[in-house]
Design a protein around this motif. Structure first.
Motif, PDB file in Angstrom:
ATOM      1  N   GLN A  55      15.483 -82.064  -2.380  1.00 21.14           N
ATOM      2  CA  GLN A  55      16.450 -81.019  -2.768  1.00 21.14           C
ATOM      3  C   GLN A  55      16.585 -79.975  -1.669  1.00 21.14           C
ATOM      4  O   GLN A  55      17.547 -79.204  -1.659  1.00 21.14           O
ATOM      5  CB  GLN A  55      15.986 -80.339  -4.065  1.00 21.14           C
ATOM      6  CG  GLN A  55      16.006 -81.268  -5.263  1.00 21.14           C
ATOM      7  CD  GLN A  55      15.247 -80.720  -6.459  1.00 21.14           C
ATOM      8  OE1 GLN A  55      14.426 -79.807  -6.332  1.00 21.14           O
ATOM      9  NE2 GLN A  55      15.504 -81.275  -7.632  1.00 21.14           N
ATOM     10  N   ALA A  56      15.642 -79.953  -0.761  1.00 22.85           N
ATOM     11  CA  ALA A  56      15.636 -78.939   0.296  1.00 22.85           C
ATOM     12  C   ALA A  56      16.618 -79.296   1.404  1.00 22.85           C
ATOM     13  O   ALA A  56      16.596 -80.415   1.938  1.00 22.85           O
ATOM     14  CB  ALA A  56      14.223 -78.791   0.864  1.00 22.85           C
ATOM     15  N   GLY A  58      11.406 -84.380  -5.102  1.00 24.13           N
ATOM     16  CA  GLY A  58      11.808 -82.984  -5.281  1.00 24.13           C
ATOM     17  C   GLY A  58      12.089 -82.346  -3.928  1.00 24.13           C
ATOM     18  O   GLY A  58      13.033 -81.576  -3.757  1.00 24.13           O
ATOM     19  N   GLU A  59      11.284 -82.708  -2.960  1.00 20.46           N
ATOM     20  CA  GLU A  59      11.459 -82.162  -1.606  1.00 20.46           C
ATOM     21  C   GLU A  59      12.863 -82.459  -1.061  1.00 20.46           C
ATOM     22  O   GLU A  59      13.398 -81.699  -0.257  1.00 20.46           O
ATOM     23  CB  GLU A  59      10.379 -82.742  -0.675  1.00 20.46           C
ATOM     24  CG  GLU A  59      10.422 -82.134   0.717  1.00 20.46           C
ATOM     25  CD  GLU A  59       9.348 -82.682   1.653  1.00 20.46           C
ATOM     26  OE1 GLU A  59       8.705 -83.699   1.319  1.00 20.46           O
ATOM     27  OE2 GLU A  59       9.166 -82.081   2.728  1.00 20.46           O
ATOM     28  N   CYS A 111      10.048 -82.959 -10.228  1.00 16.94           N
ATOM     29  CA  CYS A 111       9.598 -81.855  -9.365  1.00 16.94           C
ATOM     30  C   CYS A 111       8.700 -80.983 -10.239  1.00 16.94           C
ATOM     31  O   CYS A 111       7.978 -81.532 -11.065  1.00 16.94           O
ATOM     32  CB  CYS A 111      10.773 -81.133  -8.702  1.00 16.94           C
ATOM     33  SG  CYS A 111      12.197 -80.777  -9.739  1.00 16.94           S
ATOM     34  N   ILE A 112       8.713 -79.648 -10.089  1.00 15.33           N
ATOM     35  CA  ILE A 112       7.794 -78.852 -10.929  1.00 15.33           C
ATOM     36  C   ILE A 112       8.391 -78.559 -12.300  1.00 15.33           C
ATOM     37  O   ILE A 112       7.771 -78.782 -13.329  1.00 15.33           O
ATOM     38  CB  ILE A 112       7.426 -77.501 -10.261  1.00 15.33           C
ATOM     39  CG1 ILE A 112       6.596 -77.735  -8.996  1.00 15.33           C
ATOM     40  CG2 ILE A 112       6.623 -76.631 -11.246  1.00 15.33           C
ATOM     41  CD1 ILE A 112       6.043 -76.457  -8.384  1.00 15.33           C
ATOM     42  N   ASP A 113       9.616 -78.048 -12.290  1.00 16.95           N
ATOM     43  CA  ASP A 113      10.190 -77.544 -13.539  1.00 16.95           C
ATOM     44  C   ASP A 113      10.757 -78.628 -14.447  1.00 16.95           C
ATOM     45  O   ASP A 113      11.177 -78.332 -15.570  1.00 16.95           O
ATOM     46  CB  ASP A 113      11.279 -76.501 -13.230  1.00 16.95           C
ATOM     47  CG  ASP A 113      10.680 -75.168 -12.760  1.00 16.95           C
ATOM     48  OD1 ASP A 113       9.525 -74.886 -13.108  1.00 16.95           O
ATOM     49  OD2 ASP A 113      11.376 -74.414 -12.046  1.00 16.95           O
ATOM     50  N   ILE A 149      16.986 -80.780 -12.794  1.00 16.48           N
ATOM     51  CA  ILE A 149      16.865 -79.532 -12.025  1.00 16.48           C
ATOM     52  C   ILE A 149      17.915 -79.474 -10.913  1.00 16.48           C
ATOM     53  O   ILE A 149      18.655 -78.490 -10.810  1.00 16.48           O
ATOM     54  CB  ILE A 149      15.431 -79.381 -11.445  1.00 16.48           C
ATOM     55  CG1 ILE A 149      14.395 -79.356 -12.570  1.00 16.48           C
ATOM     56  CG2 ILE A 149      15.330 -78.130 -10.574  1.00 16.48           C
ATOM     57  CD1 ILE A 149      14.535 -78.219 -13.562  1.00 16.48           C
ATOM     58  N   MET A 150      17.959 -80.498 -10.073  1.00 14.41           N
ATOM     59  CA  MET A 150      19.010 -80.580  -9.042  1.00 14.41           C
ATOM     60  C   MET A 150      19.141 -82.067  -8.693  1.00 14.41           C
ATOM     61  O   MET A 150      18.308 -82.614  -7.991  1.00 14.41           O
ATOM     62  CB  MET A 150      18.643 -79.748  -7.803  1.00 14.41           C
ATOM     63  CG  MET A 150      19.725 -79.677  -6.733  1.00 14.41           C
ATOM     64  SD  MET A 150      21.361 -79.158  -7.319  1.00 14.41           S
ATOM     65  CE  MET A 150      21.048 -77.463  -7.833  1.00 14.41           C
TER      66      MET A 150
END
Ligand SMILES: Cc1ncc(C[n+]2csc(CCOP(=O)(O)OP(=O)(O)O)c2C)c(N)n1
Lengths: 278, 336
Positions: free
Chosen positions: A155-156, A152-153, A184-186, A192-193
């Protein structure tokens, strides 16, 4: 090269013990990022109990290898490993999350021995790791920097600035690991992305990419050796993992990203870890 | 019913500030089709996910990419839409500071930011997830409105009024449940830029904001028991500042204490200090909050106590401030 049976057993047992302690601390502390802590565990065990050159009695040792948990919310898992290695009295982990404790969900490098950077805001740790690795090289030091990122990170945006910088500055005294647990979270990272095609992205940025099963110690150890041996370009390990690994009802379920545990769920979780070990 | 309210909420006494803005926003969005909601992998944690349920086509989760979210919001606003975006305060205000300045404020974009988990309200997460600098960062940006509602009711009205006005707004709320300050949605007069006087007093004024307001009110009641008459102002809007209410407090009480879950450098207290200094009047003054330190780990209520931002800390400060002298000016009588 395959690990010998005793070594494999040692690492597996250690990973199981670490997971049990993560579950127990999540219970006592009221809530922690348990899903990601469980997914990263085998990778961290390989690093800390096989590869890294460290002395827990001398956390400030100048020539120690560095480890940055860029996915800083995995701090509960990192703290358990450091406590087990003897960086501090393990008993103090009972204070996790409590008022005035050195341990919060995201570890503070000024308060917890063995932590090389205060992470938690995603997308920072990778840059810090690159700085440390370049610092070592400039000063002719032989130690290595290891850095672990969440998927998920990735995505940053800053992660990709770092991903450009490491090959550009030929940072090969650093090994990068992505905990690719797909969540990730959601929701799923792809929902999500989307990150895929992830391998092609890293390759396009100039990295040697090693894909492996992040819960298979033979693959993990081979992968780290291969990454550490890469001298022309920096290497990233994309480790396929399972969020919540080892606790059957937590596996691949986003709801266990962050959670507290009551007596019943803790016991169920410990039971599941025990069963899995057989 | 407060002005302009076209939505209704039930059970607000039991809702967190985040739950209620999610609910109100969703109701407003039924009529106002220009509203777009956005988050950065925190739909569930910030409660903006409530909007997603009803309006999936108007909801954008950009993943863990806060700065990208700010830029996209600026672009959406440029086309006449009203983006409402939510993430933790640490990321909205600090990570995105330059985006907020250049892409939202400088270009006068009509974007509303709901910054959750502010101050030390996400206590156990530690400093990376606390945000005790956002008033300072945001105050320095020309053209932004900054609101720190004290409870769920104020959050609901702030959300609604923020949508009704044009321009960038930063709404700062906490992580978890705050005890209700007000009795109902129409029991108080909430206007952006106007402090609410919760308790009148003549000896001293406590100016509080956000999650410290409840403690201020409690402290005033304790002080009343000690024979002191303490005025309490709920300064929910940090910018534009209600200079009139502050000047009135200077003139009428000559002693002011500010309380904020924020660094006292550059926070609400500093904004109040500007007004006091400009007044040219003598006034005893004390700022409660984090005294230029990074916050420790702990339970949110414990941290309020630790940093003397709760009723106990405020009462202690009241006693100190009552012992201090201010310089009388000659035309004192005329001013009152
Ligand atoms: C900049 C930033 N934005 C948001 C968050 C909140 N947050 C904490 S963990 C997380 C999801 C991380 O997902 P991943 O990196 O895949 O971690 P894992 O699944 O391994 O736990 C988010 C959004 C954060 N810590 N930092």
């Amino acid at each position: 090269m395959a690990l010998d049976a005793a070594e494999l057993k040692r690492l597996k047992q250690k990973a199981r013990q670490i997971r049990e302690e993560i579950v127990k601390i999540t219970y006592t502390c009221g809530g922690a990022h348990i899903g990601g802590a469980l997914s990263q565990t085998d990778l961290m065990v390989a690093l800390y109990y096989k590869f890294m050159n460290i002395d827990p009695k001398k956390p400030e040792l100048a020539n120690r290898d560095r480890f940055i948990l860029s996915k800083g919310h995995g701090g509960v898992g990192h703290a358990v490993v450091l406590g087990d290695l003897g960086y501090f009295d393990k008993e103090t982990l009972k204070e996790f999350n409590k008022t005035g404790s050195p341990f919060g969900m995201h570890l503070d490098c000024l308060k917890v021995p063995g932590v090389d950077a205060s992470t938690g805001s995603l997308g920072h740790g990778f840059s810090i790791a690159i700085g440390m690795a370049i610092g070592a090289r400039l000063q002719g030091k032989k130690w290595r920097t290891y850095v672990m990122l969440g998927d998920g990170e990735l995505q940053a945006g800053p992660v990709w600035e770092s991903a450009m910088a490491a090959p550009h500055f030929k940072v090969t005294n650093m090994t990068t690991i992505v905990d690719r647990n797909m969540l990730c979270i959601d929701g799923s990272t792809e929902e999500i992305m989307a990150l895929e095609p992830l391998k092609a992205k890293w390759e396009a940025f100039g990295w040697k990419v090693i894909e492996l099963d992040g819960h298979d110690f033979n693959e993990i150890c081979d992968g780290i050796e291969l990454a550490n041996a890469s001298k022309d370009q920096p290497a990233v390990i994309i480790a396929k993992t399972v969020k919540g690994k080892g606790v059957d009802f937590m596996e691949c379920d986003k709801k266990w990203h962050y959670a507290g545990l009551d007596d019943v769920t803790m016991n169920k979780a410990l039971e599941s870890l025990k069963k899995g070990a057989k | 019913m407060a002005k302009g309210i076209t939505w209704s909420i039930e059970d607000a006494d039991h809702m967190t500030q985040a739950e209620i803005y999610g609910e109100v926003l969703t109701q407003i969005a039924k009529k106002n089709k220009k509203i777009i909601a956005m988050t950065a992998d925190l739909a569930g944690s910030t409660k903006i996910g409530r909007f997603q349920k009803d309006f999936p086509e108007r909801f954008f989760n950009v993943g863990i990419a806060e700065t990208n979210m700010m830029g996209i919001a600026s672009g959406l606003a440029a086309t006449g839409l009203i983006p409402v975006i939510s993430t933790f305060a640490a990321f909205a205000a600090l990570r995105c500071a330059e985006w907020v300045r250049t892409d939202l404020c400088y270009q006068k974009r009509n974007v509303k930011i709901i910054a959750t988990h502010s101050g030390t309200s996400f206590g156990q997460a530690g400093t990376t997830h606390h945000c005790t600098e956002d008033f300072g960062v945001m105050r320095a940006m020309a053209g932004i409105t900054i609101i720190a509602p004290a409870d769920a009711y104020e959050t609901a009205v702030a959300m609604s009024q923020a949508i009704d006005m044009d321009g960038p707004v930063y709404i700062r709320i906490g992580r978890s449940f705050e005890p209700p300050l007000h009795k109902s949605i129409d029991s108080f007069d909430f206007q952006i830029g106007k402090a609410i006087q919760l308790h009148d007093g003549t000896d001293l004024t406590v100016i509080a904001t956000g999650r410290t307001v409840n403690g201020a009110l409690e402290a005033a009641e304790i002080a009343a028991g000690q024979g002191l008459s303490v005025r309490v102002l709920d300064l929910h809007t940090i910018k534009p500042l209600d200079t009139e209410a502050i000047l009135k407090a200077v003139m009428e009480t000559r002693r002011i204490i500010t309380v904020e879950d924020h660094n006292v450098y550059c926070g609400m207290g500093s904004a109040v200090a500007d007004v006091i200094a400009s007044s040219g009047k003598g006034c005893v003054f004390k700022k409660l909050g984090l005294q230029d330190v990074f916050s420790i780990v702990g339970y949110p209520d414990d941290l309020l106590h630790y940093y003397k931002m709760d009723a106990d800390g405020i009462v202690e400060a009241i006693q100190q401030v009552m012992k201090m002298d201010f310089e009388q000016d000659e035309d004192w009588e005329d001013e009152v």
